[in-house]
Design a protein around this motif. Sequence first.
Motif, short mmCIF file in Angstrom:
data_model
loop_
_atom_site.label_atom_id
_atom_site.label_comp_id
_atom_site.label_asym_id
_atom_site.label_seq_id
_atom_site.Cartn_x
_atom_site.Cartn_y
_atom_site.Cartn_z
N VAL A 43 0.84 -1.19 0.00
CA VAL A 43 0.00 0.00 0.00
C VAL A 43 0.88 1.25 0.00
O VAL A 43 2.02 1.23 0.46
CB VAL A 43 -0.93 0.01 1.23
CG1 VAL A 43 -1.87 -1.18 1.18
CG2 VAL A 43 -0.15 0.03 2.53
N THR A 44 0.35 2.33 -0.56
CA THR A 44 1.09 3.57 -0.64
C THR A 44 0.15 4.73 -0.37
O THR A 44 -1.03 4.68 -0.73
CB THR A 44 1.75 3.74 -2.03
OG1 THR A 44 2.42 4.99 -2.08
CG2 THR A 44 0.71 3.68 -3.14
N ALA A 45 0.66 5.75 0.28
CA ALA A 45 -0.19 6.87 0.68
C ALA A 45 -0.65 7.70 -0.50
O ALA A 45 -1.75 8.25 -0.50
CB ALA A 45 0.55 7.74 1.70
N ASN A 46 0.19 7.80 -1.53
CA ASN A 46 -0.11 8.68 -2.66
C ASN A 46 0.15 7.99 -3.99
O ASN A 46 1.08 8.35 -4.72
CB ASN A 46 0.73 9.96 -2.56
CG ASN A 46 0.43 10.75 -1.31
OD1 ASN A 46 -0.68 11.24 -1.12
ND2 ASN A 46 1.44 10.89 -0.43
N PRO A 47 -0.66 7.02 -4.35
CA PRO A 47 -0.45 6.36 -5.65
C PRO A 47 -0.78 7.28 -6.80
O PRO A 47 -1.61 8.19 -6.67
CB PRO A 47 -1.45 5.18 -5.59
CG PRO A 47 -2.52 5.66 -4.67
CD PRO A 47 -1.82 6.48 -3.62
N ARG A 48 -0.12 7.07 -7.92
CA ARG A 48 -0.47 7.77 -9.16
C ARG A 48 -1.80 7.22 -9.67
O ARG A 48 -1.98 6.02 -9.76
CB ARG A 48 0.61 7.57 -10.21
CG ARG A 48 2.01 7.98 -9.77
CD ARG A 48 2.16 9.48 -9.79
NE ARG A 48 3.46 9.88 -9.28
CZ ARG A 48 3.95 11.11 -9.31
NH1 ARG A 48 3.21 12.08 -9.83
NH2 ARG A 48 5.14 11.39 -8.84
N PHE A 150 -6.25 -12.92 -8.71
CA PHE A 150 -5.02 -12.11 -8.68
C PHE A 150 -4.86 -11.42 -7.33
O PHE A 150 -4.28 -10.33 -7.24
CB PHE A 150 -5.05 -11.07 -9.80
CG PHE A 150 -4.89 -11.67 -11.17
CD1 PHE A 150 -3.64 -11.72 -11.79
CD2 PHE A 150 -5.98 -12.21 -11.83
CE1 PHE A 150 -3.50 -12.28 -13.05
CE2 PHE A 150 -5.85 -12.77 -13.09
CZ PHE A 150 -4.60 -12.80 -13.71
N GLY A 151 -5.36 -12.04 -6.26
CA GLY A 151 -5.20 -11.46 -4.94
C GLY A 151 -5.86 -10.09 -4.85
O GLY A 151 -7.01 -9.91 -5.23
N ASP A 152 -5.10 -9.10 -4.39
CA ASP A 152 -5.62 -7.75 -4.23
C ASP A 152 -5.37 -6.87 -5.44
O ASP A 152 -6.00 -5.82 -5.59
CB ASP A 152 -5.01 -7.08 -3.00
CG ASP A 152 -5.45 -7.73 -1.71
OD1 ASP A 152 -4.60 -7.89 -0.82
OD2 ASP A 152 -6.65 -8.08 -1.58
N GLY A 313 -4.67 1.01 0.77
CA GLY A 313 -4.94 0.11 1.88
C GLY A 313 -6.22 0.43 2.64
O GLY A 313 -6.47 -0.14 3.71
N ALA A 314 -7.04 1.34 2.10
CA ALA A 314 -8.28 1.71 2.78
C ALA A 314 -9.25 0.53 2.84
O ALA A 314 -10.09 0.46 3.73
CB ALA A 314 -8.94 2.89 2.06
N PHE A 315 -9.14 -0.38 1.88
CA PHE A 315 -9.89 -1.63 1.96
C PHE A 315 -9.09 -2.71 1.25
O PHE A 315 -8.19 -2.43 0.46
CB PHE A 315 -11.29 -1.49 1.37
CG PHE A 315 -11.37 -1.63 -0.14
CD1 PHE A 315 -11.90 -2.78 -0.71
CD2 PHE A 315 -10.90 -0.63 -0.97
CE1 PHE A 315 -11.97 -2.91 -2.09
CE2 PHE A 315 -10.97 -0.76 -2.35
CZ PHE A 315 -11.51 -1.92 -2.91
#
Length: 364
Positions: A43-48, A150-152, A313-315
């Motif tokens: 997870v990343t806070a600011n994805p493109r 494909f998982g997540d 990662g919010a869900f």
Amino acid sequence: MSFIKEYVERQTLHRRNLLLMSAYGLCGAVLGAAAGPGRAGAVTANPRIAWSYRDRTNPYWNAIVSGGNAFVRSLGMPESALINLINEGSSEKSLADIQSLLSRYGSGVALAVDPNDMPNCRPVVEAVSKAGAYVSTIWNKTDDLHPWDFGDNYVSHMTWSDVGPSEQTARVLFDAMGGKGGVVHLGGIASNNPAIERLAGFRNALKAYPNIQLLAVQAADWDTQKANQVMSGFLTRYGDSIKGVHCASDTMAYGVIEALRAEGIEDMPVVSYDGNPQAVELVTQGKILATVFTNPYWAGGITAALAYYAATGAFKPSAEPHEHREFLGPTILVTTKDAREFKARYIDTNPQYDWKNFWALASK
């Protein structure tokens, strides 16, 4: 009606300009720290945030991207934060642009995409998954491809059930024809899910109208100019035998109407699909008898939102039931009886949506 002729004439110039926009959207973005391709997703806070689609000159795709822009604004970002990948109907370009994006940002990508055709969906999903990024798709995928395999990383797929609504528009058309006479169908790209389903709905309706004669079915690839040429050819071949036209999209209907006008035909019954603003206006005027609204504005925003919030990662997509990972978008039949009321609600202003309520409008 003059907008149709202007629309046809502007398409070539607009497409050239939008190819430049596509390149700018990908190449002009500022590079940031990202995991390299093949690393595990994180997870990343600011994805493109990126949207990969066919053509901004098409009102449907314009509405899709407008929804994406609305979602980006809801995050407090400028619309320029949305990376536009415009593939111009090329599956090869679609995949190449996405691979280039992933090579720059790796797992730090939240991608919304229409893969352009069904076979292209798998390599797109595999590329995103390999990079550890996140993707939500709409419209086109093969039946054996599922997000939960494909998982997540493959967050979700949204499509629309087009068979029933297309059958409804065909019935409106056949009734307007008095239940008899010759009809032609202009379809989308042959390998597109919606083209297949809309033709199937049209054929279903034919079974209930034995005095309707199917003269021809031909793909016009969702393109206004090609539809204009196809319809001109139909008129040359079948002439007065044509009593009605069934179009698989609004943009193709614009080309059909212009071809009819060139022959002095102003009262041919025509139906279409997508519920674009121009088409809804034509329905209010009785120039198109029916269209089907799929709420592309909501679809564009919610597809980007699903990919983004999974990336942050919010869900956790893999914790969701299958019906949240493959689901149907909404459809509304718009006819001359209700077009003005519909236009006031959905076209004149966009409703406000909660972009965190992912499945609010999903069909049950």
